[in-house]
Design a protein around this motif. Sequence first.
Motif, PDB file in Angstrom:
ATOM      1  N   LEU A 243       0.836  -1.202   0.000  1.00 25.92           N
ATOM      2  CA  LEU A 243       0.000   0.000   0.000  1.00 25.92           C
ATOM      3  C   LEU A 243       0.878   1.261   0.000  1.00 25.92           C
ATOM      4  O   LEU A 243       0.559   2.259  -0.649  1.00 25.92           O
ATOM      5  CB  LEU A 243      -0.925  -0.002   1.230  1.00 25.92           C
ATOM      6  N   GLY A 244       2.000   1.183   0.757  1.00 25.73           N
ATOM      7  CA  GLY A 244       2.929   2.320   0.760  1.00 25.73           C
ATOM      8  C   GLY A 244       3.522   2.581  -0.615  1.00 25.73           C
ATOM      9  O   GLY A 244       3.673   3.728  -1.034  1.00 25.73           O
ATOM     10  N   ALA A 245       3.851   1.492  -1.323  1.00 25.12           N
ATOM     11  CA  ALA A 245       4.387   1.649  -2.687  1.00 25.12           C
ATOM     12  C   ALA A 245       3.337   2.237  -3.618  1.00 25.12           C
ATOM     13  O   ALA A 245       3.638   3.084  -4.464  1.00 25.12           O
ATOM     14  CB  ALA A 245       4.858   0.292  -3.207  1.00 25.12           C
ATOM     15  N   LEU A 246       2.079   1.805  -3.442  1.00 26.06           N
ATOM     16  CA  LEU A 246       0.996   2.383  -4.246  1.00 26.06           C
ATOM     17  C   LEU A 246       0.849   3.869  -3.954  1.00 26.06           C
ATOM     18  O   LEU A 246       0.626   4.681  -4.860  1.00 26.06           O
ATOM     19  CB  LEU A 246      -0.315   1.667  -3.929  1.00 26.06           C
ATOM     20  N   TYR A 247       0.976   4.221  -2.689  1.00 25.46           N
ATOM     21  CA  TYR A 247       0.852   5.645  -2.302  1.00 25.46           C
ATOM     22  C   TYR A 247       1.984   6.467  -2.929  1.00 25.46           C
ATOM     23  O   TYR A 247       1.747   7.549  -3.489  1.00 25.46           O
ATOM     24  CB  TYR A 247       0.907   5.745  -0.779  1.00 25.46           C
ATOM     25  N   TYR A 248       3.213   5.958  -2.861  1.00 27.09           N
ATOM     26  CA  TYR A 248       4.364   6.713  -3.384  1.00 27.09           C
ATOM     27  C   TYR A 248       4.370   6.768  -4.918  1.00 27.09           C
ATOM     28  O   TYR A 248       4.504   7.837  -5.504  1.00 27.09           O
ATOM     29  CB  TYR A 248       5.661   6.084  -2.889  1.00 27.09           C
ATOM     30  N   PHE A 249       4.238   5.581  -5.531  1.00 22.96           N
ATOM     31  CA  PHE A 249       4.388   5.530  -6.984  1.00 22.96           C
ATOM     32  C   PHE A 249       3.066   5.790  -7.716  1.00 22.96           C
ATOM     33  O   PHE A 249       3.032   5.781  -8.943  1.00 22.96           O
ATOM     34  CB  PHE A 249       4.965   4.178  -7.397  1.00 22.96           C
ATOM     35  N   GLY A 250       2.006   5.978  -6.944  1.00 21.74           N
ATOM     36  CA  GLY A 250       0.727   6.351  -7.534  1.00 21.74           C
ATOM     37  C   GLY A 250       0.377   7.788  -7.208  1.00 21.74           C
ATOM     38  O   GLY A 250       0.617   8.702  -7.993  1.00 21.74           O
ATOM     39  N   PHE A 251      -0.151   7.987  -5.979  1.00 21.81           N
ATOM     40  CA  PHE A 251      -0.594   9.331  -5.587  1.00 21.81           C
ATOM     41  C   PHE A 251       0.545  10.352  -5.611  1.00 21.81           C
ATOM     42  O   PHE A 251       0.413  11.444  -6.185  1.00 21.81           O
ATOM     43  CB  PHE A 251      -1.213   9.281  -4.188  1.00 21.81           C
ATOM     44  N   ALA A 252       1.688  10.003  -4.949  1.00 16.52           N
ATOM     45  CA  ALA A 252       2.781  10.984  -4.843  1.00 16.52           C
ATOM     46  C   ALA A 252       3.354  11.337  -6.218  1.00 16.52           C
ATOM     47  O   ALA A 252       3.696  12.492  -6.472  1.00 16.52           O
ATOM     48  CB  ALA A 252       3.884  10.434  -3.935  1.00 16.52           C
ATOM     49  N   ILE A 258       5.531  13.571 -11.511  1.00 14.88           N
ATOM     50  CA  ILE A 258       6.761  12.846 -11.845  1.00 14.88           C
ATOM     51  C   ILE A 258       6.494  11.902 -13.012  1.00 14.88           C
ATOM     52  O   ILE A 258       5.462  11.225 -13.056  1.00 14.88           O
ATOM     53  CB  ILE A 258       7.266  12.050 -10.614  1.00 14.88           C
ATOM     54  N   THR A 259       7.444  11.850 -13.932  1.00 16.19           N
ATOM     55  CA  THR A 259       7.304  10.998 -15.110  1.00 16.19           C
ATOM     56  C   THR A 259       7.247   9.523 -14.712  1.00 16.19           C
ATOM     57  O   THR A 259       7.984   9.076 -13.833  1.00 16.19           O
ATOM     58  CB  THR A 259       8.506  11.212 -16.046  1.00 16.19           C
ATOM     59  N   ARG A 260       6.365   8.777 -15.386  1.00 15.82           N
ATOM     60  CA  ARG A 260       6.287   7.336 -15.136  1.00 15.82           C
ATOM     61  C   ARG A 260       6.431   6.613 -16.477  1.00 15.82           C
ATOM     62  O   ARG A 260       5.525   6.614 -17.297  1.00 15.82           O
ATOM     63  CB  ARG A 260       4.952   6.987 -14.480  1.00 15.82           C
ATOM     64  N   LEU A 261       7.611   6.019 -16.723  1.00 18.49           N
ATOM     65  CA  LEU A 261       7.877   5.354 -17.997  1.00 18.49           C
ATOM     66  C   LEU A 261       7.647   3.846 -17.923  1.00 18.49           C
ATOM     67  O   LEU A 261       7.369   3.219 -18.936  1.00 18.49           O
ATOM     68  CB  LEU A 261       9.326   5.626 -18.434  1.00 18.49           C
ATOM     69  N   ALA A 262       7.777   3.258 -16.737  1.00 12.83           N
ATOM     70  CA  ALA A 262       7.613   1.809 -16.604  1.00 12.83           C
ATOM     71  C   ALA A 262       6.132   1.462 -16.510  1.00 12.83           C
ATOM     72  O   ALA A 262       5.320   2.260 -16.038  1.00 12.83           O
ATOM     73  CB  ALA A 262       8.350   1.308 -15.371  1.00 12.83           C
ATOM     74  N   SER A 263       5.794   0.259 -16.954  1.00  9.82           N
ATOM     75  CA  SER A 263       4.404  -0.199 -16.842  1.00  9.82           C
ATOM     76  C   SER A 263       4.145  -0.663 -15.410  1.00  9.82           C
ATOM     77  O   SER A 263       5.088  -1.015 -14.680  1.00  9.82           O
ATOM     78  CB  SER A 263       4.167  -1.356 -17.815  1.00  9.82           C
ATOM     79  N   PRO A 264       2.885  -0.675 -14.958  1.00 10.58           N
ATOM     80  CA  PRO A 264       2.587  -1.172 -13.590  1.00 10.58           C
ATOM     81  C   PRO A 264       3.106  -2.582 -13.352  1.00 10.58           C
ATOM     82  O   PRO A 264       3.582  -2.901 -12.257  1.00 10.58           O
ATOM     83  CB  PRO A 264       1.055  -1.111 -13.541  1.00 10.58           C
ATOM     84  N   LEU A 265       3.034  -3.446 -14.387  1.00  5.77           N
ATOM     85  CA  LEU A 265       3.510  -4.824 -14.221  1.00  5.77           C
ATOM     86  C   LEU A 265       5.021  -4.843 -13.953  1.00  5.77           C
ATOM     87  O   LEU A 265       5.507  -5.595 -13.090  1.00  5.77           O
ATOM     88  CB  LEU A 265       3.187  -5.627 -15.483  1.00  5.77           C
ATOM     89  N   GLU A 266       5.766  -4.016 -14.677  1.00  2.00           N
ATOM     90  CA  GLU A 266       7.216  -3.962 -14.470  1.00  2.00           C
ATOM     91  C   GLU A 266       7.549  -3.421 -13.080  1.00  2.00           C
ATOM     92  O   GLU A 266       8.463  -3.912 -12.410  1.00  2.00           O
ATOM     93  CB  GLU A 266       7.863  -3.087 -15.547  1.00  2.00           C
ATOM     94  N   LEU A 267       6.794  -2.401 -12.660  1.00  3.55           N
ATOM     95  CA  LEU A 267       7.051  -1.832 -11.331  1.00  3.55           C
ATOM     96  C   LEU A 267       6.791  -2.859 -10.237  1.00  3.55           C
ATOM     97  O   LEU A 267       7.596  -3.007  -9.307  1.00  3.55           O
ATOM     98  CB  LEU A 267       6.167  -0.598 -11.123  1.00  3.55           C
ATOM     99  N   TRP A 268       5.673  -3.582 -10.337  1.00  4.04           N
ATOM    100  CA  TRP A 268       5.382  -4.584  -9.312  1.00  4.04           C
ATOM    101  C   TRP A 268       6.397  -5.722  -9.357  1.00  4.04           C
ATOM    102  O   TRP A 268       6.743  -6.289  -8.320  1.00  4.04           O
ATOM    103  CB  TRP A 268       3.962  -5.118  -9.490  1.00  4.04           C
TER     104      TRP A 268
END
Length: 382
Positions: A243-252, A258-268
């Motif tokens: 949940l913390g990772a979702l908060y940082y790499f999602g909401f924050a 902030i640019t997001r180049l990786a897909s959610p699957l790659e991040l997880w």
Amino acid sequence: MAWLQLFRLEFRAILSDFSVAFTIFGGIVAYSFLYPLPYSNQVPREQHTVIVNEDGSQLSRKLERMLDATPEVKVVKRVHTIAEARTMLLSGEAGGILVIPSDFYRDLLLGKSPVLGYAGNASYFLIYSTVVEGMAKAAGTLGAEVKVLNHILSGDALPRAEKQYSPLQLNVKPVFNSTMGYVNYVVPAVFVLILHQTLLMAVGELSSHQNHSKKRSEGYWLQIPIWRLLIVRVLTFGGIYALGALYYFGFAFEFYDITRLASPLELWGLIIPFILSVIALGVVLGQLIRRPEILSLLVLLSSLILAFSAGFIWPLSSVPPLLVWLTNLVPSTPAIQSFLMLNQMGADFSQILPQYSLLWLQTIGYGGLAYWLLNRRDIEDA
């Protein structure tokens, strides 16, 4: 003991320990706003500059206006002597001084290159470099205009003169970090480090507290097999930090744009071994360090070393090889490097395989070491 009851006891142990609960929930939320705060302006802009114009010609005043028009510099005052400008610099009213010499216009008419004087406090290297960049832009633009004018006076047509004022034309395009700001580069790496440090402290403190609890003999952690304790701990902390990772790499990320180049699957795919390896290392530290306050202190003190050894603030070639090798034993180093490559630089997953494999090796290694230490504790208690 049923699995559901075990998870309830583990979660209750986390919430009932103030330092562990505050480290997890308070740390994740508070640091998400505190750390990016210094970088919120991306890059320094509108740095105060004072001008000493000893020439007073129309062209020198044009240079002043061009300098003031750059995004890097804001002309706050024009003074008559260098001594006055120096006083403003020392008092902090200005970040830089530009001195236009008395023969500025005459030298340009004669085809000479006038020398502009600049002074600044290089201790504040960001301010210093920003002011220098602004002055270089203004002086370069004015110099180009003069060269174009000379070509036209020599008989060249305007389009030809515009192409000939410089021997080369630059077309600068950033490969990544297109905003050229600090938020898109520094903050994502800092987020990974925050997750690492808070999770390491929380798991380590909980393990250490349980080892020194007055009701230790009644603790649920001693009444179940070690493998069940490790599974419950990994899933409980892993769920919270997912949940913390979702908060940082999602909401924050959305909040700070902030640019997001990786897909959610790659991040997880990257986050899972990262969280597992940190939890395993936290259990190991909790068994090795008997006093939770010392564990917290060591983790906090290591933050600066880990940040500088990850390669995003300071080049790895300038870090002692032994220190680089040691910090590669900590999950934050391969996690930060692979995350920046994957999400900020647009690398393929195959390009982060060395760091990805290292995270899994750390998970297996620290997991095995945690099991051995817990087993040794049970044997000593028997």
